[in-house]
Design a protein around this motif. Structure first.
Motif: not given
Length: 415
Positions: A285-303
């Protein structure tokens, strides 16, 4: 004797005729530098190049592949020697250095204005410095959360984690049930791979590398990111070998069924689902990298990475034709199984999504929030400082705060 003179004269005339034809028969040879791992495979690049050569019979392309870790220095060394490559693959973190060092040609005027709105902004940032474009984006990439669907099901977990805290909690459940000893695997070797994973977490925690021109990775969200990394090791849910792993080690560990969760690039999705390369094909399975409650819904970096024409190329027009071909939408759509296209409309193309619908759905979320590493000319030195200090914390040689204070102290002398 007369016959001999006539023969010589005829031969000279024939050679002169051949010589006069040589410009039309001349073949331009391009030297191009690519990387070995991740994104497009060597076979893919060779196939693309062969198709380009068929369409341009007067151009031959010599391909060279090196590990990512050698790519930067290969480009710099070739530039310093005044010989070498016509086309080079470069990382999103290098345009500032390469522009200031005059390593790449400014190709802003060569890019059709109509293409600007058709390509993702995050892709354009890969090749842009000080308002100028030094190539075409080619690899549009970020790190995703991969998970073993069978392991989650055995643990009674019915969806991938939405936050990093939830991921750690899920990992503890999987570990406690003895489904796998170390549920999480990362690429935390002392290399740029470590900074990519760290940047993903910095984006999740709402951190930053610099504020008002001063280092800020020793405070707030950037420090919280490192604390999370260390805690996951202390809680024994992260594989301790992660501190020596690069992305291929992560892929092999996950594909071998030795991890429930992994952070890795786009290319791992199809390889981990390939029975010839993976023991868990069909359970990925694959999903966006998780976020942090109250700060972000998902996380990602520009690679992401781009293709540029070197300033020393003797064949800049042919080099640009080669780059234009490789980055064209048709070619990118054709080879979308290991690297997704830079073109927005490709993500609604059924042929691109076929067999990787889940990945494309994750990409639509992640690409929109890709967080950049610092775009500074001294980035290589900054990265080295961060790698050393982050690893110091991960190996327990220093506390996270002390490690990042030292990193900030050293970094303040680089800018």
């Amino acid at each position: 004797m007369k016959e001999f003179k006539f023969a010589v004269a005829g031969a000279v005339t024939l050679l002169a005729g051949v010589a006069s034809l040589s410009p039309a028969l001349a073949e331009t040879t391009l030297n191009a530098l690519f990387m070995k791992q991740a994104a497009y495979s060597e076979d893919d690049v060779k196939a693309m190049t062969a198709d380009f050569e068929k369409a341009h019979p007067d151009v031959k392309v010599n391909l060279e592949f090196v590990p990512y870790e050698s790519l930067h220095d290969k480009i710099v060394t070739a530039q310093a020697s005044g010989s070498g490559y016509d086309v080079v693959l470069f990382d999103v973190i290098w345009p500032a250095e390469f522009a200031k060092g005059n390593f790449l040609k400014d190709v802003t005027s060569k890019i059709p204005a109509a293409d600007s709105s058709k390509v993702f902004d995050g892709a354009w940032s890969t090749v842009t410095y000080d308002g100028k474009r030094y190539g075409m984006p080619w690899i549009l990439d970020t790190k995703y959360l991969y998970y073993n669907t069978e392991m989650l099901q055995k643990a009674g977990i019915d969806h991938p984690p939405k936050t990093w805290a939830e991921l750690e909690a899920d990992a503890k459940v999987i570990k406690d049930q003895k489904i796998v000893e170390y549920p999480i695997v990362w690429s935390w070797s002392q290399a740029e791979a470590l900074i990519c994973d760290y940047t993903t977490l910095v984006s999740a925690y709402g951190g930053s590398f610099f504020k008002d021109g001063k280092p800020s990775f020793n405070e707030d969200g950037a420090l919280d990111a490192l604390k999370f990394m260390k805690t996951s090791l202390d809680d024994k849910v992260t594989n301790p070998n992660s501190r020596e792993y690069l992305e291929e080690d992560v892929r092999k560990t996950f594909s071998n069924g030795d991890a429930a969760f992994a952070l890795n690039w786009t290319y791992m999705y199809n390889q981990a689902n390939d029975p010839a390369q993976s023991k868990i094909a069909g359970k990925v399975g694959v999903a966006p990298a998780p976020g942090v409650e109250g700060k972000s819904e998902v996380s990602a970096m520009n690679g992401s990475m781009g293709l540029g024409v070197t300033s020393g190329s003797k064949h800049p027009d042919e080099a640009w034709s080669f780059i234009s071909y490789l980055t064209s939408q048709d070619v990118q759509n054709k080879y979308a199984k290991l690297s997704l296209p830079i073109w927005k409309s490709s993500y609604d193309d059924p042929a691109v999504a076929k067999g990787q619908e889940q990945l494309v759905a994750a990409a639509k979320q992640s690409i929109a929030v890709m967080y950049p590493r610092p775009m500074i000319a001294s980035y290589q030195r900054l990265s080295s400082v961060l790698q050393t200090q982050i690893q110091s914390a991960l190996f327990g040689s220093s506390e996270p705060k002390a490690a990042m204070d030292e990193a900030a102290h050293q970094a303040s002398r680089l800018r």
